[in-house]
Design an enzyme around this catalytic site. Structure first.
Site, mmCIF file in Angstrom:
data_model
loop_
_atom_site.group_PDB
_atom_site.id
_atom_site.type_symbol
_atom_site.label_atom_id
_atom_site.label_comp_id
_atom_site.label_asym_id
_atom_site.label_seq_id
_atom_site.Cartn_x
_atom_site.Cartn_y
_atom_site.Cartn_z
ATOM 1 N N CYS A 174 0.832 -1.201 0.000
ATOM 2 C CA CYS A 174 0.000 0.000 0.000
ATOM 3 C C CYS A 174 0.868 1.254 0.000
ATOM 4 O O CYS A 174 2.003 1.251 0.470
ATOM 5 C CB CYS A 174 -0.951 -0.007 1.190
ATOM 6 S SG CYS A 174 -0.243 0.561 2.736
ATOM 7 N N LEU A 175 0.319 2.319 -0.538
ATOM 8 C CA LEU A 175 1.088 3.545 -0.739
ATOM 9 C C LEU A 175 1.573 4.152 0.576
ATOM 10 O O LEU A 175 2.537 4.932 0.576
ATOM 11 C CB LEU A 175 0.245 4.557 -1.512
ATOM 12 C CG LEU A 175 -0.048 4.196 -2.973
ATOM 13 C CD1 LEU A 175 -1.003 5.214 -3.586
ATOM 14 C CD2 LEU A 175 1.234 4.102 -3.791
#
Length: 267
Positions: A174-175
């Protein structure tokens, strides 16, 4: 070795009446979804959590791959960005992210009559600092790849043997993992770093990270790609593109890309 582990994974799913897969579209959860569908058919369901930390392009990949597999696929929204324990970005940030995910999936599974919530954690993940694994375990999730002892390399090997076109897809956590611990995470920052990585992928670079520290973007590429990158890329144009996204400074990490690099401060 991989053939034996594939059969063990199939046997594991044979013992499940129904299974709900926490499906990100990454190579790990996609392999799990593939095997679950092959064994359980319509008794397997893949669910992707949609939030600002998931790139729209990753969601498209997840939808495309699930359609090719044939498994039923649904989307749910998660709201980790509403939790200050997550957005303040402590060292156990991932715990709160996975808590939100499984607090969403577990009631859904019970409501729909799915006996298990399954994730894509592999054996190598157990060797890294992954507080999210604890959150999943606390909520009863199972990790077939880790249970059987399937490494990341074996995930790719098995995926290739099953003719899954994305067997060599780069890891894409995930970012939020792009930010140093302690720096607050916002939707704007997530979108900024996501667009920067997409810009680099369009230049032909796939295995990369854009780490963000306040107003600075730090590009990580495999060490063997750095020389060609500096030689071939229009650097002034790249800097302008990143500045248009909101960064002030653009740097290149000379050590090269290494998964989990931000965790080295914990050592």
């Amino acid at each position: 070795m991989s053939d034996r582990k594939l059969e063990q994974l199939k046997d594991l799913f044979q013992g499940m009446e129904r299974a709900l897969i926490a499906y990100s579209g990454g190579v790990d959860s996609t392999l799990v979804a593939k095997i679950a569908y092959d064994v359980l058919g319509d008794r397997a369901l893949a669910i992707t959590a949609v939030s600002p930390s998931l790139l729209p392009e990753e969601l498209i990949d997840a939808q495309t791959q699930s359609a090719q597999i044939g498994i039923k696929h649904e989307l749910v929204e998660t709201h980790e960005m509403d939790n200050p324990d997550y957005t303040s970005n402590p060292i156990n940030r991932c715990y709160f992210c996975k808590s939100e995910l499984h607090d969403t999936l577990k009631p859904l599974a019970l409501q729909r009559g799915y006996s298990y919530v399954i994730d894509g954690v592999n054996a190598d993940d157990l060797q890294d600092y992954r507080p999210g694994i604890q959150a999943a375990k606390e909520r009863g999730a199972r990790s077939p790849l880790a249970e059987i002892g399937v490494s990341k390399a074996e995930v790719r090997e098995i995926s290739r043997s099953l003719c899954l076109a994305w067997w060599d897809k780069p890891a894409q956590p995930c970012l939020s993992s792009r930010f140093p611990y302690g720096e607050a995470i916002t939707v704007t920052k997530l979108q900024r770093v996501g667009r920067a990585e997409i810009y680099l992928r369009k230049l032909g670079y796939q295995n990369l990270r854009v780490r963000s520290a306040q107003d600075t973007a730090k590009i990580e590429l495999p060490a063997e790609d750095i020389t060609a990158f500096v030689r071939d890329v229009d650097l002034p144009q790249l800097v302008k593109a990143f500045q248009d996204l909101g960064f002030v400074y653009v740097t290149l990490d000379l050590e090269g890309y290494r998964s989990g690099k931000l965790n080295q401060v914990l050592q």
